[in-house]
Design a protein around this motif. Structure first.
Motif, PDB file in Angstrom:
ATOM      1  N   UNK A 139      41.856  37.981  36.971  1.00  0.00           N
ATOM      2  CA  UNK A 139      41.195  37.402  35.812  1.00  0.00           C
ATOM      3  C   UNK A 139      39.076  38.312  36.038  1.00  0.00           C
ATOM      4  N   UNK A 140      38.499  38.541  35.208  1.00  0.00           N
ATOM      5  CA  UNK A 140      37.585  39.504  34.755  1.00  0.00           C
ATOM      6  C   UNK A 140      36.891  38.975  33.919  1.00  0.00           C
ATOM      7  N   UNK A 141      35.473  39.058  34.392  1.00  0.00           N
ATOM      8  CA  UNK A 141      33.915  38.575  32.919  1.00  0.00           C
ATOM      9  C   UNK A 141      34.179  40.537  32.324  1.00  0.00           C
ATOM     10  N   UNK A 142      34.478  40.966  31.305  1.00  0.00           N
ATOM     11  CA  UNK A 142      33.932  42.009  30.580  1.00  0.00           C
ATOM     12  C   UNK A 142      32.785  42.338  30.992  1.00  0.00           C
ATOM     13  N   UNK A 143      31.775  41.172  30.646  1.00  0.00           N
ATOM     14  CA  UNK A 143      30.824  42.296  31.242  1.00  0.00           C
ATOM     15  C   UNK A 143      30.164  42.659  32.288  1.00  0.00           C
ATOM     16  N   UNK A 144      31.171  42.041  33.085  1.00  0.00           N
ATOM     17  CA  UNK A 144      30.161  42.290  34.269  1.00  0.00           C
ATOM     18  C   UNK A 144      30.803  43.835  35.174  1.00  0.00           C
ATOM     19  N   UNK A 145      32.126  44.082  33.989  1.00  0.00           N
ATOM     20  CA  UNK A 145      33.156  45.558  34.395  1.00  0.00           C
ATOM     21  C   UNK A 145      32.220  46.842  33.825  1.00  0.00           C
ATOM     22  N   UNK A 146      30.738  46.212  33.200  1.00  0.00           N
ATOM     23  CA  UNK A 146      29.627  47.593  33.142  1.00  0.00           C
ATOM     24  C   UNK A 146      29.265  48.146  34.264  1.00  0.00           C
ATOM     25  N   UNK A 147      29.034  46.981  34.891  1.00  0.00           N
ATOM     26  CA  UNK A 147      28.854  47.453  36.728  1.00  0.00           C
ATOM     27  C   UNK A 147      30.042  47.701  38.399  1.00  0.00           C
ATOM     28  N   UNK A 148      30.797  46.589  37.833  1.00  0.00           N
ATOM     29  CA  UNK A 148      32.033  46.392  39.166  1.00  0.00           C
ATOM     30  C   UNK A 148      33.078  47.041  38.367  1.00  0.00           C
ATOM     31  N   UNK A 149      33.834  47.091  40.044  1.00  0.00           N
ATOM     32  CA  UNK A 149      34.917  48.114  39.991  1.00  0.00           C
ATOM     33  C   UNK A 149      35.859  47.882  38.719  1.00  0.00           C
ATOM     34  N   UNK A 150      36.769  48.350  38.197  1.00  0.00           N
ATOM     35  CA  UNK A 150      37.479  48.232  37.108  1.00  0.00           C
ATOM     36  C   UNK A 150      38.895  47.182  37.639  1.00  0.00           C
ATOM     37  N   UNK A 151      39.550  46.192  37.836  1.00  0.00           N
ATOM     38  CA  UNK A 151      41.134  45.758  38.087  1.00  0.00           C
ATOM     39  C   UNK A 151      41.600  46.723  37.841  1.00  0.00           C
ATOM     40  N   UNK A 152      42.057  48.187  36.934  1.00  0.00           N
ATOM     41  CA  UNK A 152      42.807  49.312  37.424  1.00  0.00           C
ATOM     42  C   UNK A 152      42.534  49.690  38.623  1.00  0.00           C
ATOM     43  N   UNK A 153      41.595  49.693  39.627  1.00  0.00           N
ATOM     44  CA  UNK A 153      41.089  50.409  40.079  1.00  0.00           C
ATOM     45  C   UNK A 153      41.593  49.872  41.865  1.00  0.00           C
ATOM     46  N   UNK A 154      41.594  48.812  41.200  1.00  0.00           N
ATOM     47  CA  UNK A 154      41.317  47.642  42.856  1.00  0.00           C
ATOM     48  C   UNK A 154      43.171  47.918  42.622  1.00  0.00           C
ATOM     49  N   UNK A 155      44.125  48.402  41.802  1.00  0.00           N
ATOM     50  CA  UNK A 155      45.339  48.205  41.774  1.00  0.00           C
ATOM     51  C   UNK A 155      45.661  46.952  41.003  1.00  0.00           C
ATOM     52  N   UNK A 156      45.722  46.801  40.044  1.00  0.00           N
ATOM     53  CA  UNK A 156      46.055  45.241  39.732  1.00  0.00           C
ATOM     54  C   UNK A 156      47.014  46.091  38.592  1.00  0.00           C
ATOM     55  N   UNK A 157      48.203  44.443  38.495  1.00  0.00           N
ATOM     56  CA  UNK A 157      49.130  45.133  37.825  1.00  0.00           C
ATOM     57  C   UNK A 157      49.053  44.581  36.633  1.00  0.00           C
TER      58      UNK A 157
END
Length: 439
Positions: free
Chosen positions: A239-257
């Motif tokens: 579960x992610x905050x879309x604004x945070x993805x401007x800086x943070x590593x996206x779920x796909x890169x963490x291996x999220x399904x």
């Protein structure tokens, strides 16, 4: 005005057709002690002018984030919405709740949904996204249901650092006995990777984790959790905050399904709680199990680019008991607002907004500590954190007296959010009130 527009003779015809003597007979199953045996206590009818005046007076009682600095977050955030978003939404070809079942008549709406899905994929680093869901909570619940359906298991592990409202929605979904929800206690404002790993077994369908979590903290054990759940052939839901993805590593890169979240920060106003939209993205492997709508790109028989609803399980519409999900709709207008917002701010703009939020949160942390206040958790954060105060309710009341909308009340702390709309001067005002007498 009568709320039932049918004249008495039409009502009589309908009652005769179904073999009922009186309208009250339709409510015979409701116990008498639950029925209101009198007229509603409502004032008489008003003229249009009087009604506008009455509604304006009621609306004036609301406390609007447009009039006061707002530090309240906890899942809904006061981000700036460029004027072009509303202007584009008001165009007649967009301003509709029409369901695009007939692709030959709905190419514009279908293309806008396709563009939204593409942007969510780019944002989350996932293979595909659906056309949106009701909100972040329902998106998470659907992700958990999908995980159970795909793995044929029931156990979902969720750390207690997730948004409690989302957890409520998931537990409501679980009442159907298709899911077993296990809440895992966290520690120091973060999930406990060791405790989660210890509970993962062959019955685990998924681990669902929020990053940044409900307390604004970045989860630091994601890699361990991802390895542990995948080793047991379960799924990782983020579960992610879309604004945070401007800086943070996206779920796909963490291996999220599966990646889900609340899309309200993307060009949608607070609106006192809704309507919002949930975004839902997944890997290609799960493509045929994704709930809700999914718009695909194709070509017509003349070779022209075209858009259609695609990959919808037939059971979803006609054999509902066999379906993995029964959601057949989406939040099209809210998703369109998110699409326009992301188009306007662009990739670099989103990064700048995220950076500004984080910088303001860091500034607030320094100023609060200079005033003698401490954060409740010593964890890295993005745009939100909990500051320890002895009486959160009194602190909020004091802030309100100074014209400031305070934070979300936790046990011994206020959860404060800092969006790009806040200024250093507003934060200084916040600190001066909270720092007064150690509030």
């Amino acid at each position: 005005m009568n709320y039932v527009p049918n004249p008495p003779w039409v009502v009589r015809q309908m009652l005769d057709a179904i073999g009922v003597k009186d309208i009250d007979d339709l409510f015979a199953d409701i116990p008498d002690d639950l029925k209101l045996d009198r007229e509603l206590n409502l004032p008489g009818p008003l003229s249009e002018m009087e009604l506008r005046r009455e509604l304006a007076a009621l609306a004036a009682k609301n406390l609007s984030a447009a009039d006061r600095p707002c530090f309240l977050g906890a899942g809904a955030y006061d981000h700036y919405i460029p004027a072009v978003v509303e202007q584009m939404l008001l165009r007649s070809e967009f301003y509709t709740a029409y369901t695009p079942y007939q692709p030959e008549l709905s190419q514009g709406v279908l293309q806008s949904i396709f563009e939204y899905q593409t942007m969510i994929c780019n944002l989350t680093g996932m293979d595909l996204a659906n056309a949106s869901m009701y909100d972040g909570g329902s998106a998470l619940a659907e992700a958990c249901a999908l995980a159970c359906d795909a793995t044929r298991r029931k156990k979902i592990l969720i750390p207690d650092t997730i948004n409690p409202r989302y957890l409520d929605v998931v537990k409501t979904y679980a009442m159907g006995d298709k899911m077993e929800i296990i809440t895992v206690p966290g520690k120091d404002g973060g999930a406990d990777p060791d405790a989660i790993a210890a509970l993962i077994d062959k019955n685990t369908a998924a681990v669902a984790i929020q990053h940044p979590n409900f307390y604004g903290n970045l989860e630091t054990g994601l890699q361990e959790i991802e390895k542990a759940v995948h080793r047991a052939r379960g799924l990782l839901i983020m579960v992610v905050d879309p604004i945070s993805l401007g800086l943070l590593k996206p779920p796909g890169s963490w291996g999220a399904d599966i990646a889900v979240g609340e899309g309200q920060p993307l060009g949608n106003p607070l609106s006192f709680g809704g309507p919002y939209l949930g975004f839902f993205a997944a890997t290609e492997k799960l493509m045929r199990r994704v709930p809700g709508r999914l718009v695909g790109e194709t070509v017509d028989r003349e070779g022209n680019r075209a858009f259609v609803l695609t990959l919808q399980a037939r059971e979803q519409h006609i054999r509902r008991e066999k379906a993995g999900s029964n959601i057949c709709s989406n939040e099209a207008l809210c998703a369109l607002a998110a699409t326009i917002y992301l188009t306007v701010v662009g990739k670099e703009g989103l990064k700048e907004i995220a950076r500004r939020c984080h910088q303001l949160a860091c500034y607030a942390k320094r100023r609060l500590e200079q005033a003698g206040l401490q954060l409740k958790y010593r964890k890295p954060f993005f745009k939100e954190f909990a500051v320890a105060v002895p009486d959160p309710r009194a602190a909020n009341a004091a802030l309100l007296q100074e014209g400031i909308i305070g934070g979300y009340e936790l046990d011994g702390a206020l959860l404060l959010a800092f969006t790009e709309k806040r200024t250093c001067a507003e934060i200084d005002r916040l600190v001066s009130v909270l720092g007064r007498d150690g509030r």
